[in-house]
Each structure stands twice: as C-alpha cells, then as structure tokens.
Design a protein around this motif. Structure first.
Motif, PDB file in Angstrom:
ATOM      1  N   UNK A 118       0.726  -1.032   0.063  1.00 23.40           N
ATOM      2  CA  UNK A 118      -0.139   0.002   0.075  1.00 23.40           C
ATOM      3  C   UNK A 118       0.767   1.216  -0.160  1.00 23.40           C
ATOM      4  N   UNK A 119       0.417   2.173  -0.706  1.00 24.49           N
ATOM      5  CA  UNK A 119       1.123   3.545  -0.603  1.00 24.49           C
ATOM      6  C   UNK A 119      -0.078   4.500   0.080  1.00 24.49           C
ATOM      7  N   UNK A 129      -0.489   9.018  -7.140  1.00 23.35           N
ATOM      8  CA  UNK A 129      -1.452   7.902  -7.192  1.00 23.35           C
ATOM      9  C   UNK A 129      -1.273   7.360  -8.752  1.00 23.35           C
ATOM     10  N   UNK A 130      -0.847   8.002  -9.639  1.00 22.65           N
ATOM     11  CA  UNK A 130      -0.759   7.440 -11.044  1.00 22.65           C
ATOM     12  C   UNK A 130       0.593   6.684 -11.056  1.00 22.65           C
ATOM     13  N   UNK A 131       1.470   6.956 -10.144  1.00 25.52           N
ATOM     14  CA  UNK A 131       2.853   6.141  -9.973  1.00 25.52           C
ATOM     15  C   UNK A 131       2.242   4.787  -9.371  1.00 25.52           C
ATOM     16  N   UNK A 132       1.792   4.868  -8.196  1.00 23.04           N
ATOM     17  CA  UNK A 132       0.939   3.627  -7.686  1.00 23.04           C
ATOM     18  C   UNK A 132       0.322   2.865  -8.360  1.00 23.04           C
ATOM     19  N   UNK A 134       2.420   0.863 -10.923  1.00 24.27           N
ATOM     20  CA  UNK A 134       3.173  -0.172  -9.996  1.00 24.27           C
ATOM     21  C   UNK A 134       2.389  -1.103  -9.702  1.00 24.27           C
ATOM     22  N   UNK A 135       0.626  -0.862  -9.638  1.00 27.41           N
ATOM     23  CA  UNK A 135      -0.154  -1.901  -9.510  1.00 27.41           C
ATOM     24  C   UNK A 135      -0.171  -1.954  -7.765  1.00 27.41           C
ATOM     25  N   UNK A 136      -0.166  -0.862  -7.178  1.00 27.40           N
ATOM     26  CA  UNK A 136       0.147  -0.911  -5.802  1.00 27.40           C
ATOM     27  C   UNK A 136      -0.990   0.061  -5.216  1.00 27.40           C
TER      28      UNK A 136
END
Length: 217
Positions: free
Chosen positions: A108-109, A127-130, A133-135
């Motif tokens: 989780x992020x 959020x886009x980065x997460x 990365x499918x997090x």
C-alpha cells in the motif's frame, strides 16, 4: 505470513510523511506486531526520531530501523518482508528512483495531503505512480482544521477526481509533534488524546483495506 510493506509517499515536501510513518509504526508495535522502519529520504528525519527513541526509551516498543537505500533497497525490503509483520518506508519527495522502487515493492502507498491547493495538485502524480506499479493507494487527509468547510471541500475535490481517500482524517494537533520530540508515538505519549484515537483508527483502516483487497483477488 509475509510482512505488509507500507510506503508513505507524496511528491510535495512537508506533507507530513515522516510524522505519519512514525506514529503508525508505533501504533502497530503497540498491538504486538513486529515493525521495521526504512528511511530513504535524504533528510533522514525518521532515522533521527528513531535514534532519539532508542536513547530516551530503550525499553519502549521495539522498532527496527534499516539503513539501506540505493540499489540495495529492493533486496532489503525482500529480506524485511520475511522477518517482520509490518515494514514502513518513508520516501523522499518527487518521483525519484528509490521512491518508485519503494512504491513498486509496497502493498500500500499512503499519501498524506494537507489542506492546501499545492498538496492537492501534487497528489495525482503519486496516485498515478502507484497505479502504474499496481500498488494500492490510500490518501490521508492530514493536519485538517478543527472546523470550517475546508476539509469538506478537499474531500469533495479528491472524490470528484476518483481518488482513493481514507475514512480516517488526522487533525492539526500539537500532540503529534510533541510526542515525536519525546521519541514516542502519540499512542504512547497521550494515549487518551484525540490524536491517538485518530492514529489508531487509521492503523486499523489500513489493515482492513489490505485484507479487503486480498479477498477481492
């Protein structure tokens, strides 16, 4: 069971990442969970707090600090995942290589967002980065004022954009900083305070969100 890796990230500096990481780590440790901290922010604020904690409260809730960054981060997180219940990673602002690696490795992020337009604007890229990365991502409204419409306006804007927002909000409370000055978490320093209740509620929500995600998979 392998550890849950919680990466605390936000592209804007000063959003309260280190404070959030420290207080959640203590809250989980007080629940008899084994907790490791990883500080990859060059400012090393979480490591400094951990050093103060060890000096002032050697018999307090034990928190392991890992001092590994750079190209060894992925290997270190894999090692910690096998040894602890929770691993909390404090990342640098901006989308640096290490921050991306921590987001990629995380279960989780958590993104602390203060009541300001700058924090709001900085949230979407993280959020886009997460998502890339499918997090799982979860936004935490942080340092919210005690009254007024500002926090509701922030929440409305985030929900309009379809962003994932935690039910728990953290107020703008002196207790968070005061406890860290003592090398403690707020759940130790002022366990009956509103601040402690908020951190405990968020610690519970994070675990529940991860369990819910696991069931859907």
């Amino acid at each position: 069971m392998a550890a849950r890796i919680i990466t605390v990230a936000q592209q804007k500096g000063g959003a309260g990442k280190t404070t959030l990481a420290a207080h959640l780590a203590v809250a989980w440790a007080r629940r008899k969970m084994s907790v490791a901290l990883v500080d990859i922010d060059p400012q090393r604020s979480l490591a400094a707090w951990h050093a103060l904690r060890r000096e002032a409260h050697p018999n307090g809730a034990d928190l392991h600090l890992s001092d590994v960054a750079g190209w060894r981060l992925g290997t270190e997180l894999d090692r910690l995942r096998g040894r602890f219940d929770m691993v909390v990673v404090d990342t640098p602002p901006h989308a640096e290589t290490e921050a991306r690696a921590a987001v990629r490795a995380g279960d989780m992020v958590l993104l602390p967002v203060q009541p300001s337009p700058m924090d709001l604007w900085a949230t979407r890229p993280t959020v886009d980065m997460a998502e890339k990365e499918k997090t799982t991502a979860l936004i935490v409204l942080n340092r919210m004022p005690p009254r007024g419409r500002l926090q509701e306006a922030m929440l409305e804007k985030l929900l309009e954009e379809g962003l994932p927002v935690a039910h728990t909000r953290l107020g703008n409370r002196v207790a968070f900083a005061a406890s860290m000055m003592e090398g403690k978490g707020v759940v130790e320093h002022q366990p009956r305070s509103t601040a402690a209740s908020e951190i405990n509620a968020l610690a519970t929500e994070v675990i529940a969100t991860l369990k819910g995600r696991d069931k859907r998979r």
